[in-house]
Design a protein around this motif. Structure first.
Motif, PDB file in Angstrom:
ATOM      1  N   ARG A 155       0.876  -1.179   0.000  1.00  0.00           N
ATOM      2  CA  ARG A 155       0.000   0.000   0.000  1.00  0.00           C
ATOM      3  C   ARG A 155       0.905   1.218   0.000  1.00  0.00           C
ATOM      4  O   ARG A 155       1.833   1.301   0.786  1.00  0.00           O
ATOM      5  CB  ARG A 155      -0.882   0.030   1.246  1.00  0.00           C
ATOM      6  CG  ARG A 155      -1.925  -1.063   1.277  1.00  0.00           C
ATOM      7  CD  ARG A 155      -2.773  -0.944   2.530  1.00  0.00           C
ATOM      8  NE  ARG A 155      -3.600  -2.113   2.714  1.00  0.00           N
ATOM      9  CZ  ARG A 155      -3.220  -3.209   3.344  1.00  0.00           C
ATOM     10  NH1 ARG A 155      -2.030  -3.295   3.865  1.00  0.00           N
ATOM     11  NH2 ARG A 155      -4.037  -4.237   3.455  1.00  0.00           N
TER      12      ARG A 155
ATOM     13  N   ASP B 231      -1.954   2.202 -10.214  1.00  0.00           N
ATOM     14  CA  ASP B 231      -3.220   1.797 -10.828  1.00  0.00           C
ATOM     15  C   ASP B 231      -3.021   0.580 -11.714  1.00  0.00           C
ATOM     16  O   ASP B 231      -3.847  -0.326 -11.751  1.00  0.00           O
ATOM     17  CB  ASP B 231      -3.800   2.967 -11.641  1.00  0.00           C
ATOM     18  CG  ASP B 231      -5.156   2.638 -12.221  1.00  0.00           C
ATOM     19  OD1 ASP B 231      -5.233   2.432 -13.447  1.00  0.00           O
ATOM     20  OD2 ASP B 231      -6.128   2.571 -11.448  1.00  0.00           O
ATOM     21  N   SER B 232      -1.888   0.552 -12.439  1.00  0.00           N
ATOM     22  CA  SER B 232      -1.639  -0.581 -13.330  1.00  0.00           C
ATOM     23  C   SER B 232      -1.391  -1.855 -12.525  1.00  0.00           C
ATOM     24  O   SER B 232      -1.713  -2.951 -12.975  1.00  0.00           O
ATOM     25  CB  SER B 232      -0.435  -0.306 -14.238  1.00  0.00           C
ATOM     26  OG  SER B 232       0.750  -0.278 -13.482  1.00  0.00           O
TER      27      SER B 232
ATOM     28  N   ARG C 244      -2.688  -2.335  -9.526  1.00  0.00           N
ATOM     29  CA  ARG C 244      -3.798  -2.466  -8.559  1.00  0.00           C
ATOM     30  C   ARG C 244      -3.301  -2.364  -7.117  1.00  0.00           C
ATOM     31  O   ARG C 244      -3.743  -3.106  -6.240  1.00  0.00           O
ATOM     32  CB  ARG C 244      -4.551  -3.781  -8.769  1.00  0.00           C
ATOM     33  CG  ARG C 244      -5.193  -3.857 -10.130  1.00  0.00           C
ATOM     34  CD  ARG C 244      -6.210  -4.935 -10.202  1.00  0.00           C
ATOM     35  NE  ARG C 244      -6.823  -4.964 -11.531  1.00  0.00           N
ATOM     36  CZ  ARG C 244      -7.808  -5.742 -11.887  1.00  0.00           C
ATOM     37  NH1 ARG C 244      -8.302  -6.578 -11.025  1.00  0.00           N
ATOM     38  NH2 ARG C 244      -8.311  -5.716 -13.097  1.00  0.00           N
TER      39      ARG C 244
ATOM     40  N   VAL D  92      -5.964   5.934   1.759  1.00  0.00           N
ATOM     41  CA  VAL D  92      -5.508   4.789   0.960  1.00  0.00           C
ATOM     42  C   VAL D  92      -6.713   3.945   0.567  1.00  0.00           C
ATOM     43  O   VAL D  92      -7.523   3.568   1.422  1.00  0.00           O
ATOM     44  CB  VAL D  92      -4.501   3.933   1.757  1.00  0.00           C
ATOM     45  CG1 VAL D  92      -4.137   2.673   0.974  1.00  0.00           C
ATOM     46  CG2 VAL D  92      -3.246   4.730   2.064  1.00  0.00           C
ATOM     47  N   SER D  93      -6.831   3.663  -0.701  1.00  0.00           N
ATOM     48  CA  SER D  93      -7.966   2.881  -1.186  1.00  0.00           C
ATOM     49  C   SER D  93      -7.592   2.265  -2.520  1.00  0.00           C
ATOM     50  O   SER D  93      -6.672   2.722  -3.202  1.00  0.00           O
ATOM     51  CB  SER D  93      -9.190   3.781  -1.344  1.00  0.00           C
ATOM     52  OG  SER D  93     -10.225   3.098  -2.022  1.00  0.00           O
TER      53      SER D  93
ATOM     54  N   SER E  77     -10.139   1.720  -4.768  1.00  0.00           N
ATOM     55  CA  SER E  77     -11.364   1.866  -5.560  1.00  0.00           C
ATOM     56  C   SER E  77     -11.014   2.194  -7.013  1.00  0.00           C
ATOM     57  O   SER E  77      -9.941   2.738  -7.288  1.00  0.00           O
ATOM     58  CB  SER E  77     -12.255   2.949  -4.959  1.00  0.00           C
ATOM     59  OG  SER E  77     -12.080   4.156  -5.618  1.00  0.00           O
ATOM     60  N   PRO E  78     -11.911   1.848  -7.943  1.00  0.00           N
ATOM     61  CA  PRO E  78     -11.619   2.075  -9.365  1.00  0.00           C
ATOM     62  C   PRO E  78     -11.382   3.546  -9.707  1.00  0.00           C
ATOM     63  O   PRO E  78     -10.693   3.859 -10.676  1.00  0.00           O
ATOM     64  CB  PRO E  78     -12.876   1.560 -10.080  1.00  0.00           C
ATOM     65  CG  PRO E  78     -13.541   0.664  -9.111  1.00  0.00           C
ATOM     66  CD  PRO E  78     -13.201   1.158  -7.747  1.00  0.00           C
ATOM     67  N   THR E  79     -11.929   4.449  -8.894  1.00  0.00           N
ATOM     68  CA  THR E  79     -11.768   5.883  -9.198  1.00  0.00           C
ATOM     69  C   THR E  79     -10.666   6.532  -8.358  1.00  0.00           C
ATOM     70  O   THR E  79     -10.504   7.749  -8.392  1.00  0.00           O
ATOM     71  CB  THR E  79     -13.087   6.630  -8.948  1.00  0.00           C
ATOM     72  OG1 THR E  79     -13.487   6.385  -7.591  1.00  0.00           O
ATOM     73  CG2 THR E  79     -14.180   6.164  -9.886  1.00  0.00           C
TER      74      THR E  79
ATOM     75  N   ALA F 217      -7.324   6.428  -8.507  1.00  0.00           N
ATOM     76  CA  ALA F 217      -6.242   7.071  -9.263  1.00  0.00           C
ATOM     77  C   ALA F 217      -6.706   8.408  -9.824  1.00  0.00           C
ATOM     78  O   ALA F 217      -5.978   9.412  -9.791  1.00  0.00           O
ATOM     79  CB  ALA F 217      -5.771   6.156 -10.382  1.00  0.00           C
ATOM     80  N   ARG F 218      -7.940   8.432 -10.303  1.00  0.00           N
ATOM     81  CA  ARG F 218      -8.477   9.674 -10.872  1.00  0.00           C
ATOM     82  C   ARG F 218      -8.611  10.747  -9.795  1.00  0.00           C
ATOM     83  O   ARG F 218      -8.308  11.920 -10.013  1.00  0.00           O
ATOM     84  CB  ARG F 218      -9.847   9.363 -11.473  1.00  0.00           C
ATOM     85  CG  ARG F 218     -10.265  10.297 -12.558  1.00  0.00           C
ATOM     86  CD  ARG F 218     -11.375   9.712 -13.362  1.00  0.00           C
ATOM     87  NE  ARG F 218     -12.622   9.727 -12.686  1.00  0.00           N
ATOM     88  CZ  ARG F 218     -13.652   8.939 -13.001  1.00  0.00           C
ATOM     89  NH1 ARG F 218     -13.536   8.064 -13.967  1.00  0.00           N
ATOM     90  NH2 ARG F 218     -14.777   9.019 -12.359  1.00  0.00           N
TER      91      ARG F 218
END
Lengths: 313, 400
Positions: free
Chosen positions: B251, B286-287, B289, B311-312, B314-316, B318-319
């Motif tokens: 992490r 992100d790449s 995960r 810290v997470s 979640s799919p969003t 990185a955005r």
């Protein structure tokens, strides 16, 4: 009659689950198409209730698995235990061996345990200690996941997402629906009063009838065109597989059957495409960072792929 | 275009001129009528009708008119192109001659110089909308610099068909453009994934993860009770303990101390470089995960808080982190140590801290590894302490 029975089934479930007609129809599509369904939504909108109401209305065996990180594959499939009286191993079946299986918060189970569902989902059997055991028929898995809490969760891999026929979201109820919920659920639990209105044999017969629904060649081509378009879209890194084409084909037949038709029309395909294909798309990282969502990509594909019209026949 | 350079209220001189002109025309009409110059009177009458009609046309032109701006994409990296769609719809029977003007923040766009030497600073267009008509116009531009930009309001000008009068209004729908920091290749950061995961020996043993059960063993008195597998014990009729795998989940928590880039003088270029490094790590995470978070004491454009993203995975995530990096300003909210102390309590156990600029005085107890980037190189002394001042530039991985 078949139509009356299906209508009765919908009405029965609607007595408990208020206002989710479209979600209910998609749930029945998954059941009749011999598929599985993934429901992703915020807590408290009725995901578990919908699955329980379906199981109660069908008079089928129902088991529920609440996924946690310490859930092991044997907790799901079952295990052999040594019986000292008989001096032999006896199989203790797990909750997976049932007709309707509700897997709550599937993304909380570790990947090893998530994988234990794969064989049952695809082949309707499972292997324990080298022995193959068939799941009872009909078999449908309803999995739920929460899009909000991501800490301590394990996102489903693409291979498993591909095995879900549909992914749906229930959404919040309208004001009138919420008012009706307070009335329906306020005094007594309606789920406890729900009676079965269909039976396993009837469901198997419906599934057989769905396989006989006619799909014209151009409608099949439309299905293939949609799936191929997902692979060619510039924002998509990994598009839908041939399994997705089969899934959309089966789902369209099931929807035509539910709507009392013996043939599939392009509108059936268009209605189901988003639910069947969106969750199978892997977007390019750069496009995800730019805020592109799979739903936008799917809407773009549906707008661009030409729908076969009557004059083409 | 307007004589008053875009000011919504016409200047008093033209207002006076207009009133005097109307008075003159009316007087002329009455005089010609009185003296039976009917042709002239008719001409003046039609002139009055024309002028009043035009004025009314321009005034009503903006009623029941919707204008919408859509930026696609709204989030992008420097040098990329975006499209601004201006959609106007006339929801009435009266046709309207409409023009619009959309200024752009100067730092946002890559400067484009026209033949006349002027630099493109706005988009403009003109359209004739008939009854119930809709029109969409697209303007393309390339974004230049990292940042958070709000588009100024869209200026709409409605004219009559003869071009005599105009009426303008401004429409603002809070359209924004978010330009992320430029990305750099990870090797160029002199930082490899191994530095983040670590192949250097840890002083602390691996942490066993009770959720990663790989087998069973007979229970011994030295085994903690929490590792007893009660179900298996019941089946086997003797106590069995779980064999667990150590947790190796990486992490990352990126920490940027903006005060490092403000002393002794603001170092804007170095700050941008640090943000680019952070953005590149975000893309790498992100790449792979890898769950990721961000903390910085920098102020944010458009928000009244420092940067703090838990810290997470979640799919969003990185955005979200990239957006925070886009909004970061070279301005301090306060000491980083205070923020780190407060947010560190919520860090997951075993987190790797990536410190970009500066050196916090304390670390949260959940932190397992600290990586410094870019300009400090801390080589730990044999007793595990760290020097106060940096020795050489570069990167260094430290374990705690």
């Amino acid at each position: 009659m078949k139509g009356d029975s299906l209508h009765q089934l919908k009405t029965n479930i609607s007595r408990v689950v208020v206002g989710k007609e479209e979600a209910l129809e998609l749930l029945l599509v998954a059941l009749l198409a011999e598929g599985h369904i993934l429901i992703e939504d915020v807590p408290g909108v009725g995901k578990t209730l919908l699955a329980k109401a379906l199981a109660s209305s069908l008079g089928c065996d129902f088991h529920r698995i609440q996924c946690t990180p310490d859930l092991t594959p044997t907790d799901v499939s079952g295990f052999y235990v040594f019986d000292r009286n008989n001096n032999s191993f006896t199989f203790r079946p797990g909750p997976l061996l049932t007709n309707i299986l509700l897997v709550d918060e599937i993304n909380r189970a570790v990947p090893r345990t998530q994988s234990s569902f794969l064989e049952a989902m695809e082949e309707q059997q499972l292997t324990v200690d080298g022995q193959t055991i068939k799941t009872p028929l009909p078999f449908m898995m309803v999995a739920t996941q929460n899009p909000i809490e991501q800490e301590g969760t394990f996102p489903l891999p693409e291979a498993q997402l591909d095995r879900f026929l549909l992914k749906i979201s229930l959404g919040y109820p309208t004001f009138e629906e919420e008012e009706s919920i307070l009335t329906t659920h306020g005094r007594v639990n309606p789920l406890s009063q729900l009676q079965a209105v269909a039976h396993k044999e009837e469901i198997l017969q419906w599934q057989e009838s769905c396989r006989a629904v006619f799909v014209e060649e151009r409608v099949s081509h439309y299905i293939i065109a949609l799936v191929r378009a997902t692979r060619e879209h510039p924002a998509v890194a990994l598009g839908a597989s041939p399994r997705a084409s089969l899934a959309l084909h089966r789902a369209a037949r099931a929807l035509a059957f539910i709507r009392a038709r013996e043939y599939v029309i392009p509108d059936d395909v268009k209605h189901l495409a988003a639910s069947v294909l969106t969750h199978r798309l892997c977007l390019r990282r750069e496009d995800r960072m730019r805020g592109v969502e799979p739903t936008q990509v799917m809407a773009d594909i549906l707008a661009k792929v030409p729908v076969p019209v009557e004059r083409d026949y | 275009m307007s004589a008053n350079n875009g000011h919504p209220i016409p200047p008093i001189t033209s207002l006076l001129t207009f009133l005097l002109s109307r008075l003159a025309l009316l007087t002329g009409f009455l005089v010609f009528l009185k003296y039976s110059y009917f042709y002239l009177a008719t001409f003046i009458f039609f002139l009055i009708i024309l002028i009043e009609g035009s004025r009314l046309w321009s005034a009503l032109g903006l009623k029941n008119l919707t204008a919408r701006r859509l930026l696609v994409p709204q989030r992008l990296f420097p040098g990329e192109e975006t499209q601004l769609h201006v959609e106007v719809e006339n929801k009435k029977r009266l046709p309207v001659l409409l023009s619009w003007n959309q200024p752009l923040p100067p730092r946002l766009i890559t400067p484009v110089t026209h033949e006349n030497g002027l630099i493109l600073r706005f988009f403009a267009g003109q359209v004739f909308l008939s009854s119930w008509a809709k029109s969409i116009h697209t303007h393309r531009f390339r974004v230049a610099k990292r940042g958070y930009y709000q588009l100024p309001p869209l200026r709409l000008i409605s004219r009559d068909g003869f071009g005599l009068f105009y009426k303008e209004t401004f429409r603002d729908d809070n359209s924004e453009v978010i330009v992320y920091p430029a990305l750099v290749a990870l090797p160029s950061l002199d930082l490899t994934p191994a530095d983040l995961i670590g192949d250097r020996p840890d002083r602390r043993p691996f942490i066993p993860d009770p959720t990663l059960v790989v087998g069973l063993k007979d229970y011994t008195p030295a085994t903690p009770a929490r590792f007893i597998h009660w179900k298996a014990s019941a089946h086997q009729d003797k106590l069995m303990a779980k064999v667990v795998e150590p947790t190796a989940n990486l992490r990352l928590y990126l920490v940027i101390d903006v005060e490092y880039f403000l002393q002794p003088a603001p170092a804007a270029a170095q700050f941008e470089e640090a943000l680019s490094a952070a953005a590149s790590l975000v893309m790498w995470s992100d790449s792979q995960r890898v769950p990721l978070g961000l903390l910085s004491n920098s102020c944010q454009q458009g928000k009244e808080s420092p940067i703090s993203v838990s810290v997470s995975s979640s799919p969003t995530q990185a955005r979200t982190v990239l957006e925070c990096l886009a909004r970061a300003r070279l301005e301090s909210w306060g000491p980083l140590d205070d923020l780190l102390r407060k947010e560190g309590a919520r860090l997951p156990w075993g987190t790797t801290l990536v410190v970009i600029g500066g050196k916090p005085s304390t670390y949260p107890p959940a932190v397992r590894k600290v990586v410094y980037y870019p300009l400090n190189c801390h080589k730990p002394a044999p007793d595990g302490t760290y020097p106060e001042t940096p020795k050489t530039s570069g990167t260094e991985v430290n374990t705690r």
